[in-house]
Design a protein around this motif. Sequence first.
Motif, short mmCIF file in Angstrom:
data_model
loop_
_atom_site.label_atom_id
_atom_site.label_comp_id
_atom_site.label_asym_id
_atom_site.label_seq_id
_atom_site.Cartn_x
_atom_site.Cartn_y
_atom_site.Cartn_z
N ASP A 1 21.16 65.14 36.72
CA ASP A 1 22.29 65.99 37.06
C ASP A 1 23.57 65.17 37.25
N ALA A 2 23.45 64.00 37.85
CA ALA A 2 24.63 63.15 38.04
C ALA A 2 25.19 62.69 36.71
N GLU A 3 24.31 62.34 35.77
CA GLU A 3 24.78 61.93 34.45
C GLU A 3 25.50 63.09 33.76
N SER A 4 24.91 64.28 33.81
CA SER A 4 25.54 65.43 33.15
C SER A 4 26.85 65.79 33.82
N PHE A 5 26.92 65.63 35.15
CA PHE A 5 28.17 65.89 35.86
C PHE A 5 29.26 64.93 35.37
N ALA A 6 28.93 63.66 35.25
CA ALA A 6 29.90 62.68 34.75
C ALA A 6 30.28 62.98 33.30
N ALA A 7 29.31 63.41 32.51
CA ALA A 7 29.59 63.74 31.10
C ALA A 7 30.55 64.91 31.01
N GLY A 8 30.41 65.88 31.89
CA GLY A 8 31.32 67.02 31.88
C GLY A 8 32.75 66.61 32.19
N ILE A 9 32.91 65.71 33.15
CA ILE A 9 34.26 65.22 33.46
C ILE A 9 34.85 64.52 32.25
N LEU A 10 34.06 63.64 31.62
CA LEU A 10 34.55 62.92 30.44
C LEU A 10 34.99 63.89 29.35
N ALA A 11 34.19 64.91 29.10
CA ALA A 11 34.48 65.85 28.01
C ALA A 11 35.77 66.60 28.23
N HIS A 12 36.10 66.89 29.48
CA HIS A 12 37.29 67.69 29.78
C HIS A 12 38.52 66.85 30.15
N LEU A 13 38.39 65.53 30.11
CA LEU A 13 39.51 64.68 30.57
C LEU A 13 40.83 64.93 29.84
N PRO A 14 40.84 65.16 28.53
CA PRO A 14 42.15 65.40 27.89
C PRO A 14 42.90 66.57 28.50
N GLY A 15 42.20 67.70 28.73
CA GLY A 15 42.86 68.84 29.37
C GLY A 15 43.11 68.61 30.85
N LEU A 16 42.23 67.87 31.51
CA LEU A 16 42.39 67.60 32.93
C LEU A 16 43.68 66.85 33.23
N THR A 17 44.15 66.03 32.29
CA THR A 17 45.35 65.23 32.58
C THR A 17 46.57 66.09 32.88
N ALA A 18 46.59 67.32 32.39
CA ALA A 18 47.72 68.21 32.73
C ALA A 18 47.71 68.59 34.20
N VAL A 19 46.57 68.40 34.86
CA VAL A 19 46.44 68.69 36.29
C VAL A 19 46.45 67.41 37.11
N THR A 20 45.79 66.36 36.62
CA THR A 20 45.63 65.14 37.41
C THR A 20 46.78 64.15 37.21
N ALA A 21 47.49 64.25 36.11
CA ALA A 21 48.64 63.37 35.83
C ALA A 21 49.76 64.26 35.32
N PRO A 22 50.35 65.12 36.18
CA PRO A 22 51.10 66.28 35.73
C PRO A 22 52.59 66.10 35.56
N SER A 23 53.10 64.92 35.78
CA SER A 23 54.55 64.70 35.74
C SER A 23 54.94 63.91 34.50
N PRO A 24 56.16 64.12 33.98
CA PRO A 24 56.63 63.22 32.92
C PRO A 24 56.55 61.76 33.33
N ALA A 25 56.71 61.49 34.64
CA ALA A 25 56.60 60.11 35.11
C ALA A 25 55.16 59.61 35.06
N SER A 26 54.19 60.53 35.03
CA SER A 26 52.79 60.11 34.94
C SER A 26 52.53 59.34 33.66
N CYS A 27 53.21 59.73 32.60
CA CYS A 27 53.00 59.06 31.32
C CYS A 27 53.48 57.61 31.33
N LEU A 28 54.39 57.29 32.24
CA LEU A 28 54.84 55.91 32.36
C LEU A 28 53.75 55.04 32.99
N ARG A 29 52.87 55.66 33.74
CA ARG A 29 51.77 54.93 34.37
C ARG A 29 50.55 54.83 33.46
#
Length: 467
Positions: A289-317
């Motif tokens: 279950d822990a592996e699948s949980f981590a795999a789910g996060i990896l799979a959704h990371l591109p869309g997650l960045t709009a929430v986790t790194a949401p500022s134009p300044a985020s792209c500078l980091r």
Amino acid sequence: MTTPADPVPGGRPGDVEQATALSGELSGRGVYGIVLAYVDTAGITRVKTIPTARLAAAAAWGVGMSPVFDTFLANDSIVTTDVLGSPDGDLRLYPDLDRLTVLAGQPGWAWAPVDRITQDGEPHPACSRTFLRRVVAEAARQHGITFRAAVEIEWAVGLGSAPDGEFVPAVSGPAYGATRQIELSDCTADLLAACAAQGVDVDQVHPEYAAGQFEISVGALDPVAAADRSLLVRQTIRAVARRHGLRVSFAPAVSAEGVGNGGHLHLSAWRDGVNLHSGGDRRYGMTADAESFAAGILAHLPGLTAVTAPSPASCLRLKPSQWAGVFTAWGRETRETAVRVITGTAGLRDQAANLEVKPVDLAANPYLALGCVIAAGLDGLSTSAALPEETTGDPARLDAEEAAARGVRRLPVSLDEAVAEFTGDERLRAALGPVLADAVTAVRLGEIASVAGLDDAGVAAAYRWVY
């Protein structure tokens, strides 16, 4: 003191009595005002404050606040959705009395996070704290899983006497250097004292990599409490620094070049008191279950960045080879991967093992960030997603063929790309619900428009002192 006898549905049974008792206790301790805090879609902490004597009334009936702030940008401009952004209507802010904290760095004040309730006593559909609580409850109900979480906090310390708008580092010396610790010794000692007085257990505080940068790591709590603690600790850092004539920024980037400020998420899933990231028969002691949980996060990371790194300044980091985790890759203790598997030290692994999600900064609303990351992980768990091959070293050094074989791709390099990924991620949007999902999209597009035509230095300046 007279208090209303019949609170509206936004309050909880016993809140008025508890608030009345707290009010008297706080007054006796010289606390005259209470900060009621929540975070908007742009990641800005918004507050209202009340006299201590009004706490019982706030617990019974809430405190008024316009719902328009759900579509405020970081510069206080307003965008709209089909539901949000109108000047009409009102909400009620209900303080969580169990989280009420006397502020050691702000004598005379206490602080409490709030839930936002409609005037009819229903949870506001854009309340991010309610959203996170709902995701956590669904995980418990559907999978028997609870979570422990913590948010790392990095900040840049500048001279309060610097010219308006500019950042001048308050300390010198190398990363992790003793020079910085000594130069800011009095301030960080006061910070540790304030955290201790507020019941915040600190794991470590130290000088970090970028100019004038420090980091604090705190103990893990349930996700809602962890997000609350993130707000409280930042409030404390800012207040303590100001008393020392310093100015702090939690912005993703205070300058166009160099390493920015992160807000990495640490997260572990538990079932029946057992850490799923330790003692299992999969890689590095993870359970299936822990592996699948981590795999789910990896799979959704591109869309997650709009929430986790949401500022134009985020792209500078979010730059390769700067430990920001800008590729869809995972590894054990690999600080260049977006998902870092932390096993902990032998003898403590059953308690310490967790995942670190790195493409996160403090422009993110922590309730939205934690809720969406958990929802992504649960999607992987529900589908028994397979965790791909581990990446060691820097993913930027993989050639195109090897990266493709491992499923390693670059995360969005602009906020425009992140929004496109987010709007195409049905699971994340469904987890948020249509009101919150549309608010995320509208606010991100508004931020993009607000910095149109600015170069990197201009973008950094625009957000430098907002967060």
